[in-house]
Write a protein that holds these residues in place. Structure first.
Motif, PDB file in Angstrom:
ATOM      1  N   TRP A 143      18.046   3.350  48.679  1.00  0.00           N
ATOM      2  CA  TRP A 143      18.193   1.980  48.192  1.00  0.00           C
ATOM      3  C   TRP A 143      19.595   1.441  48.502  1.00  0.00           C
ATOM      4  CZ3 TRP A 143      14.456  -0.746  45.247  1.00  0.00           C
ATOM      5  CH2 TRP A 143      13.259  -0.045  45.062  1.00  0.00           C
ATOM      6  N   GLY A 144      19.644   0.188  48.931  1.00  0.00           N
ATOM      7  CA  GLY A 144      20.911  -0.517  49.082  1.00  0.00           C
ATOM      8  C   GLY A 144      21.742  -0.145  50.298  1.00  0.00           C
ATOM      9  N   ALA A 171      11.190  11.205  62.060  1.00  0.00           N
ATOM     10  CA  ALA A 171      12.334  10.931  61.192  1.00  0.00           C
ATOM     11  C   ALA A 171      12.312   9.454  60.818  1.00  0.00           C
ATOM     12  CB  ALA A 171      13.639  11.275  61.895  1.00  0.00           C
ATOM     13  N   VAL A 172      12.490   9.183  59.542  1.00  0.00           N
ATOM     14  CA  VAL A 172      12.426   7.814  59.042  1.00  0.00           C
ATOM     15  C   VAL A 172      13.733   7.497  58.320  1.00  0.00           C
ATOM     16  CG1 VAL A 172      11.122   6.216  57.608  1.00  0.00           C
ATOM     17  CG2 VAL A 172       9.943   8.092  58.761  1.00  0.00           C
ATOM     18  N   TYR A 173      14.423   6.457  58.778  1.00  0.00           N
ATOM     19  CA  TYR A 173      15.696   6.030  58.186  1.00  0.00           C
ATOM     20  C   TYR A 173      15.539   4.594  57.714  1.00  0.00           C
ATOM     21  CZ  TYR A 173      17.313  10.083  60.736  1.00  0.00           C
ATOM     22  OH  TYR A 173      17.454  11.368  61.210  1.00  0.00           O
ATOM     23  N   GLY A 174      15.904   4.326  56.456  1.00  0.00           N
ATOM     24  CA  GLY A 174      15.764   2.971  55.982  1.00  0.00           C
ATOM     25  C   GLY A 174      16.321   2.763  54.590  1.00  0.00           C
ATOM     26  N   ASP A 175      16.122   1.553  54.111  1.00  0.00           N
ATOM     27  CA  ASP A 175      16.633   1.160  52.804  1.00  0.00           C
ATOM     28  C   ASP A 175      15.495   1.075  51.789  1.00  0.00           C
ATOM     29  OD1 ASP A 175      15.354  -1.234  53.440  1.00  0.00           O
ATOM     30  OD2 ASP A 175      17.200  -2.290  53.916  1.00  0.00           O
ATOM     31  N   SER A 176      15.684   0.269  50.750  1.00  0.00           N
ATOM     32  CA  SER A 176      14.724   0.211  49.647  1.00  0.00           C
ATOM     33  C   SER A 176      13.342  -0.276  50.064  1.00  0.00           C
ATOM     34  CB  SER A 176      15.261  -0.677  48.526  1.00  0.00           C
ATOM     35  OG  SER A 176      15.504  -1.982  49.005  1.00  0.00           O
ATOM     36  N   LEU A 177      13.253  -1.159  51.044  1.00  0.00           N
ATOM     37  CA  LEU A 177      11.934  -1.643  51.452  1.00  0.00           C
ATOM     38  C   LEU A 177      11.085  -0.501  51.994  1.00  0.00           C
ATOM     39  CD1 LEU A 177      12.635  -5.105  53.072  1.00  0.00           C
ATOM     40  CD2 LEU A 177      11.559  -4.599  50.895  1.00  0.00           C
TER      41      LEU A 177
END
Length: 134
Positions: free
Chosen positions: A35-36, A2-8
């Motif tokens: 994003w954001g 599972a991958v959780y993150g923002d725009s990068l």
């Protein structure tokens, strides 16, 4: 995974997805990047993913330091990132899921570390994790 993150993380999806699938045959990715967003924006999603019974073998968490969503309103960036990243690490760890905490890119020149980077490094140290660079 599972991958959780923002725009990068979102903008580099094709690279890390290929790396994961090439190096971990039989694994899949559950991608929750937007994003954001800040870590707190993904709290309900993490809980829902756990309830749905996804077979998460590793949780990857990567946020840069966004601060324009409701979960960040009125909160100091470094303080909220430390609290919300700690929550995410503890959430997955309590379910027996190893966590990979990705630290945002470092400063350019003489710039100091960002609040998000300082928070991620502190949380990694507090939880005995080896931080990973993007």
């Amino acid at each position: 995974m599972a991958v959780y993150g923002d725009s990068l993380l979102n903008s580099s999806t094709s690279r890390w997805r290929w790396e994961i699938l090439a190096s971990l045959p039989g694994w899949g990715t559950l991608e929750r990047t937007e994003w954001g967003t800040a870590p707190g924006d993904h709290r309900d999603q993490m809980e829902a993913d756990a309830r749905r019974g996804w077979k998460v073998r590793v949780a990857v968490i990567a946020f840069y330091g966004n601060q324009a969503t409701p979960c960040t309103a009125g909160r100091d960036v470094e303080t909220l990132y430390r609290a919300d990243l700690s929550w995410a690490v503890e959430f997955w760890s309590s379910r027996g899921v190893p966590v990979v905490l990705v630290v945002p890119p470092g400063p350019v020149g003489d710039e100091p570390l960002s609040a998000g980077a300082r928070a991620a490094l502190a949380v990694a140290e507090e939880h005995g994790l080896e931080p990973v660079d993007l």
